[in-house]
Scaffold this active site. Sequence first.
Site, PDB file in Angstrom:
ATOM      1  CD1 TRP A   1     -74.792 -20.910  40.041  1.00 45.19           C
ATOM      2  CD2 TRP A   1     -73.222 -20.731  41.624  1.00 45.19           C
ATOM      3  NE1 TRP A   1     -73.981 -22.018  39.959  1.00 45.19           N
ATOM      4  CE2 TRP A   1     -73.016 -21.938  40.911  1.00 45.19           C
ATOM      5  CE3 TRP A   1     -72.342 -20.407  42.654  1.00 45.19           C
ATOM      6  CZ2 TRP A   1     -71.975 -22.817  41.210  1.00 45.19           C
ATOM      7  CZ3 TRP A   1     -71.311 -21.272  42.948  1.00 45.19           C
ATOM      8  CH2 TRP A   1     -71.131 -22.458  42.238  1.00 45.19           C
TER       9      TRP A   1
ATOM     10  CG  ASP B   1     -68.929 -15.687  42.853  1.00 44.00           C
ATOM     11  OD1 ASP B   1     -67.857 -15.926  42.272  1.00 44.00           O
ATOM     12  OD2 ASP B   1     -69.890 -16.479  42.849  1.00 44.00           O
TER      13      ASP B   1
ATOM     14  CE  LYS C   1     -69.103 -20.842  33.643  1.00 51.23           C
ATOM     15  NZ  LYS C   1     -68.851 -21.296  34.999  1.00 51.23           N
TER      16      LYS C   1
END
Length: 442
Positions: free
Chosen positions: A170, A251, A287
Amino acid sequence: MLATSFARRSALGVSAHALRSVSTWNAVPAGPPDAILGVTEAFKADKDPRKINLGVGAYRDGQGKPYILPSVKKLEPPFREISNANVLSQAEEIVQASTPDKEYLPITGLPEFTKNAALLAYGADSAVIKQGAVSITQSISGTGALRIGGEFIARHYPHSKVIYLPVPTWGNHIPLFRDSGLEVRGYRYFNKETVGLDFEGLKTDLKAAPEHAIVLLHACAHNPTGIDPTQQQWAEISDIVKERKLFPFFDMAYQGFASGSTTKDAFAVRHFVAEGHQIALAQSFAKNMGLYGERVGAFSLTTADPAEKARVDSQLKIVIRPLYSNPPLHGARIANAILSNGELYSQWESEVKGMADRIISMREKLYNYLQKDLATPGEWGHIKSQIGMFSFTGLTTPQTKALAEKAHVYMTADGRISMAGLNDSNIEHFAQSVDAAVRDKL
């Protein structure tokens, strides 16, 4: 006085342009546009009705609209459709019924939420949970969790200031950890030839990393590739991390959103902890609960015992206090209402699975269009084998540029797409456009 002063400067020949040129910030250079947000801006400016935005990292429903989970949304009596502006979430209804105040949260956030966030991540049967050895703080979503973790490790991890990130990762990981004071290096992850995991390269690079270095691992739904290790590969990675005395920093932004199972998606985290690793973990609820703008997250560290946990807690507070004092209140209450209510929790899990299943179905349809119906040159099996919101398509930068300019299809220049942006109404146009781009016929 001002007019007189200005007239005097004008008389001396000092122009307005000259005054501006000596601004304190005159030498500040223009920064590059954000790669993801720039795609969205270009999409918004496009007037073509066929346009598709596959850059945004947010879930969209089958009509391409933002989705509020039913567990976070309630139809008011007499159970008729009403506008989202008037809809109360079931979770918010629970929050409101408790007549909450608007006082500051503690520095480390809402205690009930952080307790339940830890249970979701580590599992109720985890030894560190039972021992009370998880130091956890609420954060400003996953980004805030990563930054708290980076700051804490830079100050207190005694062995290294080097963190290894997968290549690619990311985009925000790199500046985030650099700004935390860590030296960023990379380990191989993506194989361009197979459009799959470079597992041999990954293992080689981790084995070559200096002892005690930090390694960032995407727990599930790797962003941007959509490629995850298998459970057996995770076990091998755990062994290498243990052998090289590396420190794992997970993560986990998509728990439940990748496979549809919160348990399956937490496998890597739980396996590492069960194998005796002490870990750092960043969680996001953007999310999997659709709480994007509420900015709900958590950062945690596993410790040796409650006494060590208390010391770590105290230092996390010292990191957080000058950053933002304490986290937002409302989103944490919503998330906690879902996590702590058995009926809502079960409903939420089914809804997360529904979102994951829709994305999986889009992968299947896209594969069938490209591989079977259109016989698009190349092999497209990776579309189905990848998991989660994102997919590395294998498209080149010139192809993505042509897709935006000629087919009104927007994605990042590296060919990453958000599968959530596809639906039954636009997937055929997307597949035909990709086929044309690959054949150089756009």
